[in-house]
Write an enzyme that holds these catalytic residues in place. Structure first.
Site, PDB file in Angstrom:
ATOM      1  N   LYS A   1       1.930 -32.064  35.620  1.00 49.38           N
ATOM      2  CA  LYS A   1       2.631 -32.792  36.113  1.00 49.38           C
ATOM      3  C   LYS A   1       1.614 -33.161  37.663  1.00 49.38           C
ATOM      4  O   LYS A   1       2.089 -34.082  38.285  1.00 49.38           O
ATOM      5  CB  LYS A   1       4.024 -31.916  37.299  1.00 49.38           C
TER       6      LYS A   1
ATOM      7  N   GLU B   1       7.493 -30.817  46.378  1.00 45.22           N
ATOM      8  CA  GLU B   1       7.753 -32.561  46.771  1.00 45.22           C
ATOM      9  C   GLU B   1       8.766 -32.095  47.667  1.00 45.22           C
ATOM     10  O   GLU B   1      10.122 -31.292  47.755  1.00 45.22           O
ATOM     11  CB  GLU B   1       8.021 -33.099  45.449  1.00 45.22           C
TER      12      GLU B   1
ATOM     13  N   HIS C   1      19.322 -29.436  32.325  1.00 45.72           N
ATOM     14  CA  HIS C   1      18.577 -30.411  31.727  1.00 45.72           C
ATOM     15  C   HIS C   1      18.262 -30.419  30.387  1.00 45.72           C
ATOM     16  O   HIS C   1      16.768 -31.403  29.848  1.00 45.72           O
ATOM     17  CB  HIS C   1      17.218 -29.727  31.791  1.00 45.72           C
TER      18      HIS C   1
ATOM     19  N   ARG D   1       6.118 -40.224  23.632  1.00 39.49           N
ATOM     20  CA  ARG D   1       6.352 -40.451  22.710  1.00 39.49           C
ATOM     21  C   ARG D   1       7.282 -40.849  22.223  1.00 39.49           C
ATOM     22  O   ARG D   1       8.206 -41.479  23.362  1.00 39.49           O
ATOM     23  CB  ARG D   1       7.071 -37.863  22.344  1.00 39.49           C
TER      24      ARG D   1
HETATM   25  C1  MV4 Z   1      13.582 -33.521  41.433  1.00 43.81           C
HETATM   26  C2  MV4 Z   1      14.953 -34.050  42.023  1.00 43.81           C
HETATM   27  C3  MV4 Z   1      15.057 -33.790  42.691  1.00 43.81           C
HETATM   28  N1  MV4 Z   1      13.408 -33.503  44.019  1.00 43.81           N
HETATM   29  N2  MV4 Z   1      11.881 -33.581  42.152  1.00 43.81           N
HETATM   30  C4  MV4 Z   1      14.570 -31.212  36.844  1.00 43.81           C
HETATM   31  C5  MV4 Z   1      13.615 -31.833  35.625  1.00 43.81           C
HETATM   32  C6  MV4 Z   1      12.556 -32.077  36.382  1.00 43.81           C
HETATM   33  N3  MV4 Z   1      11.302 -32.732  35.231  1.00 43.81           N
HETATM   34  C7  MV4 Z   1      12.617 -32.999  37.201  1.00 43.81           C
HETATM   35  N4  MV4 Z   1      13.616 -32.000  37.502  1.00 43.81           N
HETATM   36  C8  MV4 Z   1      13.914 -32.906  39.074  1.00 43.81           C
HETATM   37  N5  MV4 Z   1      13.063 -33.327  39.424  1.00 43.81           N
HETATM   38  C9  MV4 Z   1      12.719 -34.039  43.334  1.00 43.81           C
HETATM   39  N6  MV4 Z   1      11.475 -34.109  43.960  1.00 43.81           N
HETATM   40  C10 MV4 Z   1      15.999 -32.838  41.233  1.00 43.81           C
HETATM   41  C11 MV4 Z   1      15.348 -33.097  39.323  1.00 43.81           C
HETATM   42  C12 MV4 Z   1      16.687 -32.689  38.891  1.00 43.81           C
HETATM   43  C13 MV4 Z   1      16.875 -33.526  37.518  1.00 43.81           C
HETATM   44  C14 MV4 Z   1      15.688 -34.894  37.426  1.00 43.81           C
HETATM   45  C15 MV4 Z   1      16.166 -35.437  35.752  1.00 43.81           C
HETATM   46  C16 MV4 Z   1      16.901 -35.008  35.561  1.00 43.81           C
HETATM   47  C17 MV4 Z   1      18.353 -34.534  36.087  1.00 43.81           C
HETATM   48  C18 MV4 Z   1      18.048 -33.465  36.319  1.00 43.81           C
HETATM   49  C19 MV4 Z   1      19.403 -32.088  37.036  1.00 43.81           C
HETATM   50  C20 MV4 Z   1      18.434 -31.467  37.965  1.00 43.81           C
HETATM   51  C21 MV4 Z   1      17.573 -31.761  38.821  1.00 43.81           C
END
Ligand code: MV4
Length: 508
Positions: free
Chosen positions: A118, A203, A238, A295
């Site tokens: 990441k 972040e 997720h 993918r």
């Molecule tokens: C975030 C976010 C809010 N702010 N980053 C969740 C999985 C990971 N790949 C990244 N995720 C998130 N990153 C910042 N700066 C909220 C999430 C997140 C989320 C993102 C995509 C789909 C579903 C989610 C559910 C909870 C939190």
């Protein structure tokens, strides 16, 4: 340009079948691999040849790189498609496939490796001018670094994330400065445990974002196209449950802007083949690069249906070295598509996996319906693999029609012996916030408890009606039974009443 004649599909279940379908249409031979518990699985029956690669536990079969390469050599395959999950984003596997002189149907190993980190992917994107979530460029060594970074970003809330991350593991929201130290330690501990790497970064926390992702496809001749977006905000812990194309919230200008950024992101990491650029989309319409999935994704069918494309075919053509057979301006998206994941899970019991034998199965059919299924009647749903049994995709000219079609198809779905996410999907599809299209990644957390309770009450009423209908052998009995079968709260219906309703249907 090297013609692919025989593809080994290093996967199982619905995606393995999905890939083999396109291979057959293209006149390409297929090789399946399977574990000892998958001997009777439909992906084995579908292939031209099939080889057992070891015991049920994935580490010894579907993740066994030497064994899979050995089968590829023995079978004379010239390419390997990894599907999703298992080895799909394993750069060492992609490298080993190339080293064995075979084609890997996916991006090159360096791209997979770069996007797997990441922090590295964020840096690459920042340097390429791709908007990323405001925050640190580098990993944080100490909690003091984290504090300085949070202050520099303009304060709280912030999110601490694992560099090796994914799937929400090693993530901690921090709303107050005094909570930072504890969260920093917790995130590091979890990251170490989950990924064997405690590296974290910070972040700005985006409140209640949408998850919107852009499908891209790239050939080996510097052509990169964006194939519209998918709104994947309906997730639980997720795990995506319902996806759609297009998203209700994007204006044509926003779509074009996000598409251009996705292409820019793909170019920045030397991308070839199919990939997905994930964005967080905030309440003000700002979007930020989150990660790139190297993918073919579970939810790719909604893109295929709306754009009238076969993504697996495009993957094979690109892997053979052909230029893409279409240009950006040739795309002709039409209508709206939804996908519901039919998982073997008990939605009334905290979504625990529902294992066991399928005792009755009939897939929905009819206009605008596509089923990508990995099971057949009498399939055994084992605890060894992902609980996703099938995907139900519907298409219609408008979103409302696609939703009504999805409800119809979910009620038509007959699956007995295991519990599924069908009641959950039905409940979501009727929720006003889902209908509005404005739902965020918070949706399930916010509403599932109340949906579940309301569903149970409905199911009680339906049960009484259905029993009465069954008693009178009414014409409407079959349809009512279907509603009872999948009503949110089905778990509350006594088995003998279900049985009576089934008997009634069969006696007609
Ligand atoms: C975030 C976010 C809010 N702010 N980053 C969740 C999985 C990971 N790949 C990244 N995720 C998130 N990153 C910042 N700066 C909220 C999430 C997140 C989320 C993102 C995509 C789909 C579903 C989610 C559910 C909870 C939190």
């Amino acid at each position: 340009m090297k013609k692919i004649r025989k593809v080994l599909v290093a996967n199982r279940g619905e995606i393995s079948i999905r890939i083999m379908r396109t291979c057959r249409e293209m006149g390409v031979k297929t090789v399946a691999v399977y574990s000892e518990v998958d001997r009777q699985s439909p992906h084995v029956a579908m292939a031209d040849e099939a080889y057992c690669i070891g015991p049920a536990v994935a580490a010894e079969s579907y993740l066994n790189i030497p064994k899979i390469l050995d089968v590829a050599k023995r079978a004379g395959a010239d390419a390997i498609h990894p599907g999703y999950g298992f080895l799909a984003e394993n750069a060492r596997f992609a490298r080993a496939v190339l080293d064995a002189g075979l084609i890997f149907i996916g991006p090159n190993p360096d791209t997979i490796s770069l996007m797997g980190s990441k922090t590295e992917s964020r840096k690459t994107m920042m340097d390429a001018g791709v908007p990323v979530v405001p925050g640190a460029r580098d990993a944080l060594e100490t909690v003091e670094d984290a504090r300085a970074m949070a202050d520099q970003m303009g304060g709280y809330p912030v999110l601490i994330k694992a560099a090796a991350g994914g799937g929400g593991k090693g993530m901690r929201t921090v709303r107050r400065p005094e909570d930072l130290a504890r969260a920093f330690d917790a995130a590091r501990g979890e990251a170490q445990k989950a990924f064997g790497d405690a590296t974290v970064y910070v972040e700005k926390f985006i409140e209640a974002p949408k998850h919107i992702e852009i499908q891209i496809i790239a050939d080996q001749h510097d052509n990169v196209l964006y194939l519209w977006e998918r709104d994947c905000s309906i997730q639980r812990r997720h795990q995506k449950v319902i996806e759609e194309c297009p998203s209700m919230v994007l204006t044509p200008e926003q779509r074009e802007a996000m598409g251009a950024v996705a292409v820019q992101a793909a170019r920045a990491c030397g991308y070839v083949n199919a990939g997905t650029v994930e964005f967080l989309f905030d309440s003000e319409g700002h979007f930020y690069f989150l990660e790139m999935n190297t993918r073919l994704q579970v939810e790719h069918p909604v893109t295929e249906v709306v754009l009238g494309l076969d993504l697996v075919k495009l993957q094979l053509l690109a892997a053979e070295g052909h230029p893409l057979p279409l240009r950006q301006e040739d795309l002709s998206p039409r209508g709206h598509a939804l996908e519901c994941r039919i998982n073997a899970e008990d939605v009334y019991n905290n979504f625990v996996p529902s294992t066991g034998q399928v005792t009755h199965l009939k897939h929905p059919e009819g206009p605008g319906v596509r089923v990508d299924s990995g099971i057949t009647a009498f399939s055994e749903i084992s605890r060894f693999y992902d609980p996703m049994a099938a995907k139900l995709i519907t298409w219609a000219e408008t979103r409302d029609e696609a939703i009504e079609r999805m409800k119809r198809a979910l009620l038509e779905f007959q699956i007995e012996g295991i519990k599924t996410t069908i009641p959950f999907c039905l409940a979501v599809l009727d929720h006003p916030e889902f209908r509005s299209g404005k739902f965020t990644t918070k949706f399930v957390e916010q509403y599932w408890d109340s949906l579940k309770a309301a569903g149970s009450a409905d199911a009680d009423l339906l049960e009484v009606i259905a029993a009465a209908v069954a008693y009178h052998q009414d014409q409407a009995g079959a349809a009512t039974r279907a509603e009872v079968n999948h009503a949110p709260g089905r778990a509350e219906i006594s088995p003998w009443k279900m049985r009576a309703l089934q008997d009634m249907r069969r006696s007609k």
